[in-house]
Design a protein around this motif. Structure first.
Motif, PDB file in Angstrom:
ATOM      1  N   SER A  10       0.843  -1.196   0.000  1.00 49.92           N
ATOM      2  CA  SER A  10       0.000   0.000   0.000  1.00 49.92           C
ATOM      3  C   SER A  10       0.873   1.239   0.000  1.00 49.92           C
ATOM      4  CB  SER A  10      -0.907   0.031   1.243  1.00 49.92           C
ATOM      5  OG  SER A  10      -1.793  -1.054   1.255  1.00 49.92           O
ATOM      6  N   ARG A  11       0.317   2.300  -0.559  1.00 51.32           N
ATOM      7  CA  ARG A  11       0.979   3.598  -0.520  1.00 51.32           C
ATOM      8  C   ARG A  11      -0.086   4.666  -0.345  1.00 51.32           C
ATOM      9  NH1 ARG A  11       5.437   6.744   0.743  1.00 51.32           N
ATOM     10  NH2 ARG A  11       4.636   8.820   0.303  1.00 51.32           N
ATOM     11  N   ARG A  12       0.041   5.416   0.739  1.00 53.32           N
ATOM     12  CA  ARG A  12      -0.913   6.479   1.046  1.00 53.32           C
ATOM     13  C   ARG A  12      -0.222   7.837   1.001  1.00 53.32           C
ATOM     14  NH1 ARG A  12      -5.703   5.039   3.721  1.00 53.32           N
ATOM     15  NH2 ARG A  12      -5.949   2.785   3.991  1.00 53.32           N
ATOM     16  N   TYR A  13      -0.960   8.822   0.550  1.00 51.73           N
ATOM     17  CA  TYR A  13      -0.546  10.218   0.629  1.00 51.73           C
ATOM     18  C   TYR A  13      -1.628  10.948   1.419  1.00 51.73           C
ATOM     19  CZ  TYR A  13       2.708   9.015  -3.126  1.00 51.73           C
ATOM     20  OH  TYR A  13       3.699   8.435  -3.882  1.00 51.73           O
ATOM     21  N   LEU A  16      -5.324  10.128   0.619  1.00 51.32           N
ATOM     22  CA  LEU A  16      -5.349   9.511  -0.707  1.00 51.32           C
ATOM     23  C   LEU A  16      -4.658   8.150  -0.671  1.00 51.32           C
ATOM     24  CD1 LEU A  16      -5.824   9.607  -3.796  1.00 51.32           C
ATOM     25  CD2 LEU A  16      -3.599  10.749  -3.978  1.00 51.32           C
ATOM     26  N   VAL A  17      -5.365   7.124  -1.119  1.00 54.22           N
ATOM     27  CA  VAL A  17      -4.803   5.776  -1.195  1.00 54.22           C
ATOM     28  C   VAL A  17      -4.390   5.520  -2.645  1.00 54.22           C
ATOM     29  CG1 VAL A  17      -5.181   3.320  -0.792  1.00 54.22           C
ATOM     30  CG2 VAL A  17      -6.285   5.017   0.684  1.00 54.22           C
ATOM     31  N   ALA A  18      -3.091   5.596  -2.919  1.00 49.45           N
ATOM     32  CA  ALA A  18      -2.599   5.390  -4.283  1.00 49.45           C
ATOM     33  C   ALA A  18      -2.479   3.904  -4.611  1.00 49.45           C
ATOM     34  CB  ALA A  18      -1.246   6.074  -4.457  1.00 49.45           C
ATOM     35  N   LEU A  19      -2.090   3.105  -3.633  1.00 48.47           N
ATOM     36  CA  LEU A  19      -2.039   1.648  -3.769  1.00 48.47           C
ATOM     37  C   LEU A  19      -2.710   1.044  -2.544  1.00 48.47           C
ATOM     38  CD1 LEU A  19       1.639   1.048  -4.979  1.00 48.47           C
ATOM     39  CD2 LEU A  19      -0.439   0.977  -6.381  1.00 48.47           C
ATOM     40  N   ASP A  20      -3.540   0.030  -2.765  1.00 49.67           N
ATOM     41  CA  ASP A  20      -4.339  -0.519  -1.680  1.00 49.67           C
ATOM     42  C   ASP A  20      -4.191  -2.043  -1.634  1.00 49.67           C
ATOM     43  OD1 ASP A  20      -6.175  -0.964   0.318  1.00 49.67           O
ATOM     44  OD2 ASP A  20      -7.931  -0.405  -0.865  1.00 49.67           O
ATOM     45  N   GLN A  21      -3.290  -2.512  -0.771  1.00 47.73           N
ATOM     46  CA  GLN A  21      -3.114  -3.950  -0.521  1.00 47.73           C
ATOM     47  C   GLN A  21      -2.867  -4.737  -1.820  1.00 47.73           C
ATOM     48  OE1 GLN A  21      -3.310  -5.670   2.704  1.00 47.73           O
ATOM     49  NE2 GLN A  21      -2.913  -3.551   3.316  1.00 47.73           N
ATOM     50  N   VAL A  22      -1.929  -4.260  -2.614  1.00 44.95           N
ATOM     51  CA  VAL A  22      -1.632  -4.918  -3.897  1.00 44.95           C
ATOM     52  C   VAL A  22      -0.817  -6.188  -3.659  1.00 44.95           C
ATOM     53  CG1 VAL A  22      -0.402  -4.715  -6.088  1.00 44.95           C
ATOM     54  CG2 VAL A  22      -1.747  -2.786  -5.211  1.00 44.95           C
ATOM     55  N   ALA A  23      -1.279  -7.280  -4.222  1.00 43.61           N
ATOM     56  CA  ALA A  23      -0.568  -8.554  -4.171  1.00 43.61           C
ATOM     57  C   ALA A  23      -0.343  -9.042  -5.600  1.00 43.61           C
ATOM     58  CB  ALA A  23      -1.355  -9.583  -3.374  1.00 43.61           C
ATOM     59  N   MET A  24       0.865  -9.521  -5.867  1.00 42.99           N
ATOM     60  CA  MET A  24       1.203  -9.952  -7.224  1.00 42.99           C
ATOM     61  C   MET A  24       2.434 -10.860  -7.170  1.00 42.99           C
ATOM     62  SD  MET A  24       2.511  -7.553 -10.400  1.00 42.99           S
ATOM     63  CE  MET A  24       1.269  -6.331 -10.023  1.00 42.99           C
ATOM     64  N   LEU A  45       2.929   2.119  -8.566  1.00 41.17           N
ATOM     65  CA  LEU A  45       3.379   0.747  -8.360  1.00 41.17           C
ATOM     66  C   LEU A  45       4.819   0.570  -8.828  1.00 41.17           C
ATOM     67  CD1 LEU A  45       2.579  -2.185  -7.558  1.00 41.17           C
ATOM     68  CD2 LEU A  45       1.987  -2.527  -9.971  1.00 41.17           C
ATOM     69  N   PHE A  46       5.130   1.082 -10.018  1.00 36.26           N
ATOM     70  CA  PHE A  46       6.502   1.010 -10.519  1.00 36.26           C
ATOM     71  C   PHE A  46       7.456   1.758  -9.586  1.00 36.26           C
ATOM     72  CE2 PHE A  46       7.006  -0.139 -15.258  1.00 36.26           C
ATOM     73  CZ  PHE A  46       6.231  -1.268 -15.086  1.00 36.26           C
ATOM     74  N   ASN A  47       7.040   2.930  -9.127  1.00 35.28           N
ATOM     75  CA  ASN A  47       7.904   3.734  -8.265  1.00 35.28           C
ATOM     76  C   ASN A  47       8.186   3.032  -6.941  1.00 35.28           C
ATOM     77  OD1 ASN A  47       8.065   5.787 -10.160  1.00 35.28           O
ATOM     78  ND2 ASN A  47       6.422   7.000  -9.245  1.00 35.28           N
ATOM     79  N   VAL A  48       7.187   2.327  -6.418  1.00 36.66           N
ATOM     80  CA  VAL A  48       7.364   1.607  -5.161  1.00 36.66           C
ATOM     81  C   VAL A  48       8.294   0.408  -5.359  1.00 36.66           C
ATOM     82  CG1 VAL A  48       6.155   0.132  -3.499  1.00 36.66           C
ATOM     83  CG2 VAL A  48       5.230   2.368  -4.066  1.00 36.66           C
ATOM     84  N   ILE A  49       8.121  -0.317  -6.453  1.00 37.16           N
ATOM     85  CA  ILE A  49       8.965  -1.485  -6.720  1.00 37.16           C
ATOM     86  C   ILE A  49      10.421  -1.080  -6.896  1.00 37.16           C
ATOM     87  CG2 ILE A  49       9.472  -3.310  -8.392  1.00 37.16           C
ATOM     88  CD1 ILE A  49       6.457  -3.484  -8.936  1.00 37.16           C
ATOM     89  N   THR A  50      10.657   0.018  -7.605  1.00 43.47           N
ATOM     90  CA  THR A  50      12.028   0.409  -7.947  1.00 43.47           C
ATOM     91  C   THR A  50      12.683   1.318  -6.915  1.00 43.47           C
ATOM     92  OG1 THR A  50      11.175   2.220  -9.327  1.00 43.47           O
ATOM     93  CG2 THR A  50      11.658   0.131 -10.420  1.00 43.47           C
ATOM     94  N   GLY A  51      11.986   1.629  -5.830  1.00 39.54           N
ATOM     95  CA  GLY A  51      12.609   2.380  -4.753  1.00 39.54           C
ATOM     96  C   GLY A  51      12.518   3.884  -4.863  1.00 39.54           C
ATOM     97  N   THR A  52      11.833   4.381  -5.878  1.00 33.91           N
ATOM     98  CA  THR A  52      11.634   5.829  -5.984  1.00 33.91           C
ATOM     99  C   THR A  52      10.738   6.339  -4.858  1.00 33.91           C
ATOM    100  OG1 THR A  52      11.843   5.655  -8.387  1.00 33.91           O
ATOM    101  CG2 THR A  52      10.920   7.691  -7.532  1.00 33.91           C
ATOM    102  N   VAL A  53       9.780   5.512  -4.477  1.00 34.47           N
ATOM    103  CA  VAL A  53       8.834   5.836  -3.408  1.00 34.47           C
ATOM    104  C   VAL A  53       8.799   4.654  -2.438  1.00 34.47           C
ATOM    105  CG1 VAL A  53       6.407   6.252  -2.863  1.00 34.47           C
ATOM    106  CG2 VAL A  53       7.420   7.325  -4.879  1.00 34.47           C
TER     107      VAL A  53
END
Length: 249
Positions: A10-13, A16-24, A45-53
């Protein structure tokens, strides 16, 4: 074991919920597309995976190793490379030089004062191999700024490949391309993916491109996964049709 795995990410601002319990789970050699309406959370999602966020919650594992919260350069060195929606090249440098710089950037000894010639030659070999994979060898010495937009997008893929990733993340690789350029780029990408068996996570707005390239599709809507499966299965899912037609509340 999946090569790339997300669990409850998950990613919240604020509110604002930008990502919500994403499983993959992305298996090695799989081409996985992530689709969804504008604002669905794909780039986040890309930013979270690659460490930008950094994720607000959840776990991300690459080859079994936790990577959530690691800085981007560490994620890259572990073997994840990405392209971006907006083309970012050194326009006055040649295509080969752009790819070579990308290869050098991942080298752990790139700043050491000794052994520079060997590092330079290794980077050049990786750059040439990547350009060949993407069908760009004939224009390797041409300034990147003079290439067609389609070839510039492919050059960005070659730059990512020059870093020898285990997972390649492609963010809207056909954005801004004409219909003809899109067709040519997709043909090249399809040949490259078939030959390389590269593990790919793909964000793409053009559904024809998605159905041509992807083995499996994950659909995001308002930050949450609403569908996941083979292309034909996802295409027929009423929830996906509603999300794209604006039927979901």
């Amino acid at each position: 074991m999946a090569l790339l795995e997300l669990d409850g990410v998950s990613r919240r601002y604020g509110a604002l919920v930008a990502l919500d319990q994403v499983a993959m789970k992305v298996e090695e050699g799989e081409v996985r597309a992530v689709i969804g309406p504008n604002g669905a959370g794909k780039t986040t999602l890309f930013n979270v995976i690659t460490g930008t966020v950094k994720p607000t919650a959840g776990a991300i594992r690459f080859a079994g190793q936790p990577i959530a919260g690691l800085p981007s350069h560490q994620v890259c060195r572990l073997g994840l490379s990405r392209t971006f929606q907006i083309t970012s090249l050194f326009p006055e440098m040649s295509a080969r030089q752009n790819a070579q710089l990308a290869a050098q950037a991942r080298h752990p000894r790139r700043w050491q004062p000794f052994g520079g010639t060997r590092i330079f030659k290794e980077a050049q070999a990786l750059a040439d191999a990547a350009l060949e994979q993407l069908g760009l060898s004939a224009i390797a010495d041409r300034p990147a700024g003079l290439l067609s937009h389609g070839d510039q997008r492919l050059l960005e893929v070659a730059m990512a490949m020059a870093q020898q990733p285990r997972v390649l993340l492609l963010d809207e690789p056909t954005q801004g391309l004409s219909v003809e350029e899109t067709g040519q780029a997709v043909d090249t990408l399809a040949r490259f993916l078939q030959a390389s068996r590269m593990t790919v996570l793909l964000v793409e707005h053009d559904m024809e491109v998605v159905f041509r390239l992807a083995h499996r599709i994950t659909v995001l809507h308002r930050g949450a996964v609403i569908a996941d499966g083979a292309p034909e299965q996802v295409k027929a899912d009423p929830r996906v049709q509603d999300a794209y037609l604006g039927g979901l509340d």
